[in-house]
Design a protein around this motif. Structure first.
Motif, PDB file in Angstrom:
ATOM      1  N   GLU A 101       0.688  -1.306  -0.018  1.00 23.53           N
ATOM      2  CA  GLU A 101       0.046  -0.100   0.120  1.00 23.53           C
ATOM      3  C   GLU A 101       1.095   1.276   0.118  1.00 23.53           C
ATOM      4  OE1 GLU A 101      -2.137  -3.204   2.263  1.00 23.53           O
ATOM      5  OE2 GLU A 101      -0.089  -2.480   2.189  1.00 23.53           O
ATOM      6  N   LEU A 102       0.478   2.449  -0.644  1.00 23.35           N
ATOM      7  CA  LEU A 102       0.879   3.733  -0.651  1.00 23.35           C
ATOM      8  C   LEU A 102      -0.476   4.489  -0.765  1.00 23.35           C
ATOM      9  CD1 LEU A 102       3.119   5.538  -0.238  1.00 23.35           C
ATOM     10  CD2 LEU A 102       3.810   5.327  -2.376  1.00 23.35           C
ATOM     11  N   ARG A 103      -1.134   4.974   0.098  1.00 25.55           N
ATOM     12  CA  ARG A 103      -2.308   5.804  -0.154  1.00 25.55           C
ATOM     13  C   ARG A 103      -2.307   6.961   1.032  1.00 25.55           C
ATOM     14  NH1 ARG A 103      -6.044   0.698   0.090  1.00 25.55           N
ATOM     15  NH2 ARG A 103      -4.570  -0.424   1.249  1.00 25.55           N
ATOM     16  N   ILE A 104      -3.144   8.028   0.697  1.00 24.32           N
ATOM     17  CA  ILE A 104      -3.476   8.925   1.517  1.00 24.32           C
ATOM     18  C   ILE A 104      -5.014   8.683   2.016  1.00 24.32           C
ATOM     19  CG2 ILE A 104      -4.037  11.476   1.297  1.00 24.32           C
ATOM     20  CD1 ILE A 104      -2.523  11.981  -1.022  1.00 24.32           C
ATOM     21  N   ARG A 105      -4.658   8.319   3.380  1.00 23.29           N
ATOM     22  CA  ARG A 105      -6.039   7.954   4.059  1.00 23.29           C
ATOM     23  C   ARG A 105      -6.985   9.154   4.500  1.00 23.29           C
ATOM     24  NH1 ARG A 105      -7.732   3.293   3.173  1.00 23.29           N
ATOM     25  NH2 ARG A 105      -8.769   3.247   5.092  1.00 23.29           N
ATOM     26  N   SER A 106      -6.189  10.096   4.919  1.00 27.48           N
ATOM     27  CA  SER A 106      -6.904  11.130   5.271  1.00 27.48           C
ATOM     28  C   SER A 106      -6.159  12.551   5.370  1.00 27.48           C
ATOM     29  CB  SER A 106      -7.835  11.016   6.672  1.00 27.48           C
ATOM     30  OG  SER A 106      -6.690  11.010   7.817  1.00 27.48           O
ATOM     31  N   MET A 107      -6.944  13.569   5.503  1.00 26.18           N
ATOM     32  CA  MET A 107      -6.090  14.661   5.785  1.00 26.18           C
ATOM     33  C   MET A 107      -7.241  15.671   6.600  1.00 26.18           C
ATOM     34  SD  MET A 107      -6.532  16.287   1.782  1.00 26.18           S
ATOM     35  CE  MET A 107      -7.298  17.856   1.687  1.00 26.18           C
ATOM     36  N   GLU A 108      -6.490  16.677   7.276  1.00 24.59           N
ATOM     37  CA  GLU A 108      -7.351  17.624   7.967  1.00 24.59           C
ATOM     38  C   GLU A 108      -7.118  18.972   7.456  1.00 24.59           C
ATOM     39  OE1 GLU A 108      -7.065  19.557  12.454  1.00 24.59           O
ATOM     40  OE2 GLU A 108      -6.218  17.398  12.103  1.00 24.59           O
ATOM     41  N   VAL A 109      -8.229  19.707   7.189  1.00 20.51           N
ATOM     42  CA  VAL A 109      -7.967  21.034   6.599  1.00 20.51           C
ATOM     43  C   VAL A 109      -8.838  22.001   7.445  1.00 20.51           C
ATOM     44  CG1 VAL A 109      -7.758  20.305   4.099  1.00 20.51           C
ATOM     45  CG2 VAL A 109      -9.936  20.828   5.081  1.00 20.51           C
ATOM     46  N   SER A 110      -8.404  23.360   7.224  1.00 20.61           N
ATOM     47  CA  SER A 110      -9.057  24.429   8.139  1.00 20.61           C
ATOM     48  C   SER A 110     -10.619  24.655   7.375  1.00 20.61           C
ATOM     49  CB  SER A 110      -8.188  25.743   8.105  1.00 20.61           C
ATOM     50  OG  SER A 110      -8.142  26.203   6.616  1.00 20.61           O
ATOM     51  N   THR A 111     -11.542  24.923   8.049  1.00 18.94           N
ATOM     52  CA  THR A 111     -12.792  25.363   7.900  1.00 18.94           C
ATOM     53  C   THR A 111     -13.009  26.806   7.661  1.00 18.94           C
ATOM     54  OG1 THR A 111     -13.785  24.904   9.618  1.00 18.94           O
ATOM     55  CG2 THR A 111     -13.683  22.939   8.093  1.00 18.94           C
ATOM     56  N   GLU A 112     -13.753  27.345   6.878  1.00 21.43           N
ATOM     57  CA  GLU A 112     -14.221  28.715   7.111  1.00 21.43           C
ATOM     58  C   GLU A 112     -15.263  28.962   8.141  1.00 21.43           C
ATOM     59  OE1 GLU A 112     -15.150  30.734   3.254  1.00 21.43           O
ATOM     60  OE2 GLU A 112     -13.346  29.591   2.114  1.00 21.43           O
ATOM     61  N   CYS A 113     -15.185  30.027   8.763  1.00 22.61           N
ATOM     62  CA  CYS A 113     -16.340  30.621   9.643  1.00 22.61           C
ATOM     63  C   CYS A 113     -17.399  30.767   9.053  1.00 22.61           C
ATOM     64  CB  CYS A 113     -15.888  31.414  10.466  1.00 22.61           C
ATOM     65  SG  CYS A 113     -14.310  31.147  11.590  1.00 22.61           S
ATOM     66  N   ALA A 114     -18.594  30.411   9.501  1.00 26.84           N
ATOM     67  CA  ALA A 114     -20.036  30.820   9.051  1.00 26.84           C
ATOM     68  C   ALA A 114     -20.009  32.284   8.757  1.00 26.84           C
ATOM     69  CB  ALA A 114     -20.949  30.235   9.835  1.00 26.84           C
ATOM     70  N   GLN A 115     -20.554  32.549   7.898  1.00 27.19           N
ATOM     71  CA  GLN A 115     -20.825  34.151   7.588  1.00 27.19           C
ATOM     72  C   GLN A 115     -21.936  34.545   8.677  1.00 27.19           C
ATOM     73  OE1 GLN A 115     -19.275  36.367   5.407  1.00 27.19           O
ATOM     74  NE2 GLN A 115     -17.997  34.469   4.827  1.00 27.19           N
ATOM     75  N   PRO A 116     -21.676  35.694   9.433  1.00 28.87           N
ATOM     76  CA  PRO A 116     -22.577  36.331  10.190  1.00 28.87           C
ATOM     77  C   PRO A 116     -24.099  36.618   9.652  1.00 28.87           C
ATOM     78  CG  PRO A 116     -20.908  37.930   9.786  1.00 28.87           C
ATOM     79  CD  PRO A 116     -20.598  36.634   9.101  1.00 28.87           C
ATOM     80  N   ALA A 117     -25.020  36.248  10.052  1.00 29.07           N
ATOM     81  CA  ALA A 117     -26.289  36.415   9.822  1.00 29.07           C
ATOM     82  C   ALA A 117     -26.343  38.182   9.625  1.00 29.07           C
ATOM     83  CB  ALA A 117     -27.374  36.103  10.576  1.00 29.07           C
ATOM     84  N   ASP A 118     -27.166  38.435   8.427  1.00 35.31           N
ATOM     85  CA  ASP A 118     -27.441  39.891   8.090  1.00 35.31           C
ATOM     86  C   ASP A 118     -28.697  40.278   8.856  1.00 35.31           C
ATOM     87  OD1 ASP A 118     -27.217  42.431   6.811  1.00 35.31           O
ATOM     88  OD2 ASP A 118     -28.787  41.897   5.586  1.00 35.31           O
TER      89      ASP A 118
END
Length: 125
Positions: A101-118
């Motif tokens: 085997e030689l495979r990418i199993r997972s990755m952790e990325v940043s998530t954008e914050c939710a936009q504030p409600a208008d």
């Protein structure tokens, strides 16, 4: 050192799937029979990730031990090197089950914050 080319491919794939988000960690499975040295891959990851979305990311490597199955005597056995003879019957009718085997199993990325409600469009009771 083929680890650099392999690691560059991993970084490219991870950055492509990150979709513009910063990558914090990557987990890769490396089979013990695939001739990749995990310590060399760790070293190369830092260099390959420089200037990319994966810069500063942590590389976690899970080593997968080699195993095989002899079709002649039905023995399942550990395989440390790619010598494909059954240790029980010396048969050569052997299938490798894991370790390549030689495979990418997972990755952790940043998530954008939710936009504030208008305020103007928020329903009021």
């Amino acid at each position: 050192m083929h680890e650099m080319a392999i690691t560059q491919s991993v970084v490219e794939a991870v950055c492509e799937h990150a979709d513009g988000r910063a990558v914090h960690s990557v987990t890769v499975e490396v089979g013990q029979l695939c001739a990749v040295v995990p310590d060399a891959m760790r070293f190369c990851f830092e260099l390959a990730a420089e200037g990319t979305l994966a810069q500063g990311a942590r590389l976690e490597i899970t080593e997968v031990p080699g195993s095989a199955h002899c079709r002649a005597c039905e023995l399942d056995f550990a395989l440390a090197v790619p010598i494909l003879l059954c240790p029980h019957c010396d048969g050569a009718d052997v299938t490798v089950r894991s370790g390549r085997e030689l495979r990418i199993r997972s990755m952790e990325v940043s998530t954008e914050c939710a936009q504030p409600a208008d305020v103007e469009t928020t329903a009021r009771p």
